[in-house]
Scaffold this motif. Sequence first.
Motif, short mmCIF file in Angstrom:
data_model
loop_
_atom_site.label_atom_id
_atom_site.label_comp_id
_atom_site.label_asym_id
_atom_site.label_seq_id
_atom_site.Cartn_x
_atom_site.Cartn_y
_atom_site.Cartn_z
N VAL A 84 8.65 4.87 -4.89
CA VAL A 84 8.67 6.46 -5.17
C VAL A 84 7.35 6.73 -5.47
N HIS A 85 6.88 7.94 -4.88
CA HIS A 85 5.81 8.59 -5.10
C HIS A 85 5.38 8.88 -6.37
N ASN A 86 4.21 8.68 -7.01
CA ASN A 86 3.99 9.00 -8.55
C ASN A 86 4.89 7.87 -9.39
N LEU A 87 5.58 7.11 -8.82
CA LEU A 87 6.38 5.83 -9.58
C LEU A 87 7.47 6.36 -10.59
N HIS A 111 0.68 -1.26 -0.12
CA HIS A 111 -0.04 0.06 0.05
C HIS A 111 0.93 1.25 -0.01
N ASP A 112 0.51 2.23 -0.81
CA ASP A 112 1.20 3.63 -0.52
C ASP A 112 0.02 4.46 0.10
N VAL A 113 0.55 5.41 0.91
CA VAL A 113 -0.43 6.16 1.73
C VAL A 113 -0.12 7.83 1.33
N ASP A 114 -0.83 8.18 0.37
CA ASP A 114 -0.57 9.47 -0.32
C ASP A 114 -1.25 10.59 0.51
N SER A 115 -2.27 10.02 1.32
CA SER A 115 -3.08 10.97 2.02
C SER A 115 -3.75 10.33 3.11
N PHE A 128 -2.34 -1.48 -3.63
CA PHE A 128 -3.80 -0.52 -3.33
C PHE A 128 -3.44 0.50 -2.70
N HIS A 129 -3.77 1.70 -2.87
CA HIS A 129 -3.60 2.92 -2.15
C HIS A 129 -4.44 2.69 -0.91
N GLN A 130 -3.89 3.17 0.33
CA GLN A 130 -4.74 3.18 1.47
C GLN A 130 -5.80 4.17 1.52
N LEU A 163 9.74 3.35 3.47
CA LEU A 163 9.55 5.00 2.74
C LEU A 163 8.91 5.02 1.60
N HIS A 164 7.57 5.86 1.49
CA HIS A 164 7.26 6.42 0.11
C HIS A 164 7.99 7.48 -0.04
N TYR A 165 9.05 7.46 -0.85
CA TYR A 165 9.98 8.64 -1.16
C TYR A 165 9.30 9.67 -1.97
ZN ZN Z 1 2.17 8.05 -3.87
#
Ligand code: ZN
Length: 253
Positions: free
Chosen positions: A122-125, A7-11, A209-211, A89-91
């Motif tokens: 990495v955020h936004n891949l 999972h990525d946690v973008d917000s 899947f995003h959180q 880390l989600h860099y």
């Molecule tokens: Zn992200």
Amino acid sequence: MYIVLTHDVDSIKRPLRHVLSRWRRFTISDLIRHIFHIDNLYNNFDELISIEDSVGSRSTVFIPVQLFSIDEIKDKLKTMIREGWEIQLHYVYEPIQYEALFKMQKSYLESELDIKVQGVRVHNLIINDSILKMFEKEGIIYDTTYRAEALNTYSPLYIHKKIIELPIAVMDADLFGRLHMSEEKALRYIFKKLENAKEKNEKIFVILFHQEALRMKGGRIYSDLVKMLYERGYELVRCIDIVNRVLKGEIKV
Ligand SMILES: [Zn+2]
């Protein structure tokens, strides 16, 4: 073949007007709970935990330090770490002074959660050779930013010498944002891709899947997906479980 849950946690929250302008994404009862502050539809850590706990599995959760204040979820993350979830880390890449910012983000996450960052998405891949080279220099063991389509494999591989890459097989944002699939179609697509990977003797299949989307139209299939995978007998693991097997030579790369 192992299924790797990530999972990525973008917000973790959004202003009410943001939620209301996207009301079609949610169920009416969830919306009402959100409007009256009984619930926050963008904070789904409890859902994530209960979905995975219900089948006895754990996942890897990539946490940014630049997109919101980590203080708001620090206690939850520490509990998750104690209970076996992997936090990495989600860099967030910015071209200006990216090495300095990477070091800053990495050491801040490490000190806040008392962990060692070994893996990155990495955020936004966003990914390229200079970023990988920096990861290697900073002692990162694995990355999971490339899509499987970019590397023509689902299996782990060494990339830029010492970094183990775990390619992303499916991501919610591709299924629902880019390819505009319905939830039923997305499930069929995921299982078809999975069967193809199995036929090719791929060793892993990484799911992202995003959180924040776990209660949104689209992202909410995660719960069914995990149940279906479990019922079909797949072993659901974290990134670090694969990386350790690669390092021990149990998974050949
Ligand atoms: Zn992200």
